[in-house]
Write a protein that holds these residues in place. Structure first.
Motif, mmCIF file in Angstrom:
data_model
loop_
_atom_site.group_PDB
_atom_site.id
_atom_site.type_symbol
_atom_site.label_atom_id
_atom_site.label_comp_id
_atom_site.label_asym_id
_atom_site.label_seq_id
_atom_site.Cartn_x
_atom_site.Cartn_y
_atom_site.Cartn_z
ATOM 1 N N LYS A 93 -26.914 -57.727 74.653
ATOM 2 C CA LYS A 93 -27.293 -58.318 75.843
ATOM 3 C C LYS A 93 -28.030 -56.455 76.574
ATOM 4 O O LYS A 93 -27.394 -55.737 76.029
ATOM 5 C CB LYS A 93 -26.259 -58.326 77.512
ATOM 6 N N ASP A 98 -31.793 -58.470 81.341
ATOM 7 C CA ASP A 98 -33.397 -58.971 80.516
ATOM 8 C C ASP A 98 -32.814 -59.312 79.197
ATOM 9 O O ASP A 98 -31.945 -59.146 78.345
ATOM 10 C CB ASP A 98 -34.191 -57.206 79.111
ATOM 11 N N ASP A 99 -33.657 -60.801 78.313
ATOM 12 C CA ASP A 99 -33.023 -61.796 77.735
ATOM 13 C C ASP A 99 -33.963 -60.740 76.662
ATOM 14 O O ASP A 99 -34.424 -59.807 76.681
ATOM 15 C CB ASP A 99 -34.195 -63.252 77.606
ATOM 16 N N THR A 101 -35.349 -60.898 73.312
ATOM 17 C CA THR A 101 -36.229 -61.227 72.241
ATOM 18 C C THR A 101 -36.967 -60.181 71.257
ATOM 19 O O THR A 101 -37.448 -60.863 71.084
ATOM 20 C CB THR A 101 -37.700 -61.718 73.309
ATOM 21 N N GLN A 209 -24.802 -62.739 83.610
ATOM 22 C CA GLN A 209 -25.277 -62.072 82.629
ATOM 23 C C GLN A 209 -25.078 -60.996 83.635
ATOM 24 O O GLN A 209 -25.698 -60.595 84.250
ATOM 25 C CB GLN A 209 -27.055 -62.523 82.725
ATOM 26 N N ARG A 306 -30.918 -66.076 86.292
ATOM 27 C CA ARG A 306 -30.833 -66.074 85.080
ATOM 28 C C ARG A 306 -29.312 -67.066 84.590
ATOM 29 O O ARG A 306 -28.861 -67.470 83.348
ATOM 30 C CB ARG A 306 -30.361 -64.380 84.800
ATOM 31 N N LYS A 309 -29.961 -70.408 83.955
ATOM 32 C CA LYS A 309 -31.466 -70.115 82.541
ATOM 33 C C LYS A 309 -32.095 -70.837 83.420
ATOM 34 O O LYS A 309 -32.727 -71.881 82.960
ATOM 35 C CB LYS A 309 -30.869 -70.906 81.500
ATOM 36 N N SER A 311 -36.133 -70.522 84.362
ATOM 37 C CA SER A 311 -37.658 -69.507 84.612
ATOM 38 C C SER A 311 -38.804 -70.407 85.173
ATOM 39 O O SER A 311 -39.692 -69.072 85.741
ATOM 40 C CB SER A 311 -37.740 -69.821 82.771
#
Length: 383
Positions: A93, A98-99, A101, A209, A306, A309, A311
Motif C-alpha cells: 500500500k 494511491d493504487d 501500479t 484504504q 476508493r 473501487k 474511478s
C-alpha cells in the motif's frame, strides 16, 4: 421556470453571501456504541452496519485522537474498542492511498510488516519499519509534485506522521519517470531513505484504504490461521490510543464497537446531471448533490470512492452558469479558495461542457467538466 434556472436564480441572490463550511469531519463522523454489553468482533461489525455505515477505518492521527477521546469521555467505562482491521495476505500500500501500479520488485521479505527505501541507484529495498532512516516527503501542488528529502532519522511511521503534518505525505511513485524524479531529489544523499510503500497483512472492513498504523509494539504478533496461511490482525484500540492485535482471532474477546458514518451516498443508477440533482433533492435520506468546499471534503470523497473501487466519472453538485460563466455549487455557494480541477483551473466558458464530475486522472481524483446530458453514477449528501 426549469429546475436548473431556479437553482441559478437562487445562487445569484446569495452569491458571495456565505463562506463555505470548514468543519473537518463534515462528510464523516465517528461513533462508539456503549448501549448493551461488550460484543465480539463479528457482532461489532454487524452493529456498526445497522446503526451507522461500518466498523471504523482509521486513516490518520486525527481519527485516532478522536476515537481516543470518544472512549475516554464515556460515562460508561470503556477500556478498549474494536476498530476495522482484519487479516489478509501480505499486500503493498502507498501511504497516501494511491493504487500500487508500479514497483521495483522488492527483494524477498523482511517479516510480517515491511517498508520500502530507495537506494542511491534508484532501486528499492525492503526493511523493517521500525528501523530509522532519512525520508522523502512530497507536496501536491497544482498539476505537479514537489519533493523534500528530510535529513532526520525516523521510523517509517514517524516519517509518515512528519510528512502528513508538514507536507502532503510520504512520497508515492507511479511510474519510472517519477522514480527518476525522486532519485534526483535525493541524489546528494548516498544512503537509503524511506518512501511511502508499506507491506503488511492488514486490511479494513468495508474496503477502507489506509496505511496508518498505531500498534502498541513495532511488530504485533499476528498468529497465522493454519487453514488459510493468512493472519489475524483484528485490532483493539486501548484507552491510551494504541492498538493491540486480537491474537489468534479469539472469538470470545468482547469490546465496544468503534464505528463511522459516511455522509456521502453513492448512487447505483446512472443519470444525467439534472436527473441526479432531482434524485438527491427528493430522496428522504439525502439533501442534494455533493458539494466540496475544502481539502478535507475532497479527501473524504476520495476515501469513499476508493473504498468502493470507483474511478468515475461521477456527478457532483457543480454547475457552470451558461450566461455568466462562473462555476457554483448546487447549494448556491461559489467555488472558493479550494478547487481540484484536472487542468488546475476551471474550464473556459466558451468551450466548457457546463456540468461538474469527479474522475480518476493518472491515479488522482480530479474535477472535470462533462456534458450535462451524459449519464453517470452520482454522489449525494446524506442527512
Amino acid at each position: 421556470m426549469s429546475n436548473i434556472a431556479l437553482v441559478f436564480l437562487s445562487a445569484l441572490l446569495i452569491f458571495w453571501a456565505f463562506p463555505p463550511p470548514t468543519a473537518e469531519s463534515r462528510l464523516r463522523t465517528l461513533h462508539i456504541i456503549v448501549k448493551g454489553k461488550t460484543v465480539n468482533r463479528t457482532t461489532a461489525e454487524k452493529e456498526c452496519k445497522i446503526n451507522y455505515t461500518g466498523l471504523v477505518t482509521v486513516y490518520d492521527q486525527q481519527d485516532n485522537m478522536e476515537l481516543y477521546k470518544l472512549m475516554k469521555n464515556q460515562t460508561v467505562l470503556v477500556s478498549s474498542g474494536w476498530i476495522g482491521t482484519y487479516g489478509g495476505n501480505p499486500s503493498m500500500k502507498w501511504s497516501n492511498g494511491d493504487d500500487v501500479t508500479f514497483n521495483k520488485s522488492l527483494p524477498g521479505t523482511c517479516g510480517e510488516m515491511c517498508c520500502a527505501v530507495m537506494k542511491a541507484d534508484g532501486n528499492w529495498d525492503s526493511l523493517q519499519c521500525n528501523e530509522t532512516k532519512h525520508f522523502m516527503c512530497y507536496k501536491q501542488d497544482v498539476g505537479r509534485k514537489s519533493y523534500s528529502l528530510i535529513r532526520e532519522n525516523r521510523t517509517w511511521f514517524e516519517a509518515q506522521f512528519y510528512c502528513r503534518q508538514n507536507h502532503t505525505d510520504l512520497v508515492s511513485i507511479r511510474d519510472e519517470t517519477e522514480n527518476e524524479q525522486v532519485k534526483k531529489a535525493g541524489e546528494q544523499y548516498n544512503n537509503p531513505f524511506w518512501i511511502g510503500l508499506l507491506e503488511d497483512t492488514v486490511e479494513w472492513a468495508g474496503g477502507g484504504q489506509s496505511a496508518y498504523r498505531n500498534w502498541m509494539s513495532p511488530n504485533p504478533n499476528h498468529n497465522p490461521n493454519p487453514n488459510t496461511n493468512s493472519y489475524y490482525p483484528e485490532a483493539i484500540m486501548t484507552l491510551n490510543g494504541k492498538w493491540i492485535a486480537n491474537s489468534g482471532g479469539n472469538i470470545s474477546s468482547t469490546f465496544r464497537p468503534l464505528c463511522y458514518k459516511s455522509l456521502i451516498h453513492v448512487s447505483e443508477k446512472n443519470m444525467s446531471w439534472e436527473e441526479a440533482m432531482d434524485s438527491c433533492g427528493n430522496h428522504t435520506n439525502t439533501t442534494g448533490l455533493l458539494t466540496i468546499h475544502t481539502e478535507n471534503d475532497q479527501i473524504e470523497t476520495e476515501r469513499e470512492l476508493r473504498r468502493r473501487k470507483i474511478s468515475g466519472p461521477v456527478w457532483v453538485g457543480l454547475r457552470q452558469s451558461r450566461l455568466f460563466g462562473f462555476w457554483i455549487w448546487i447549494n448556491g455557494l461559489h467555488v472558493g479558495n479550494y478547487s481540484n480541477w484536472k487542468e488546475g483551473s476551471p474550464p473556459e466558458h466558451q468551450i466548457s461542457m457546463h456540468c461538474g464530475a469527479i474522475e480518476k486522472v493518472d491515479g488522482q481524483y480530479k474535477w472535470v467538466d462533462k456534458d450535462c446530458r451524459n449519464t453517470y453514477r452520482f454522489l449525494c449528501e446524506r442527512k
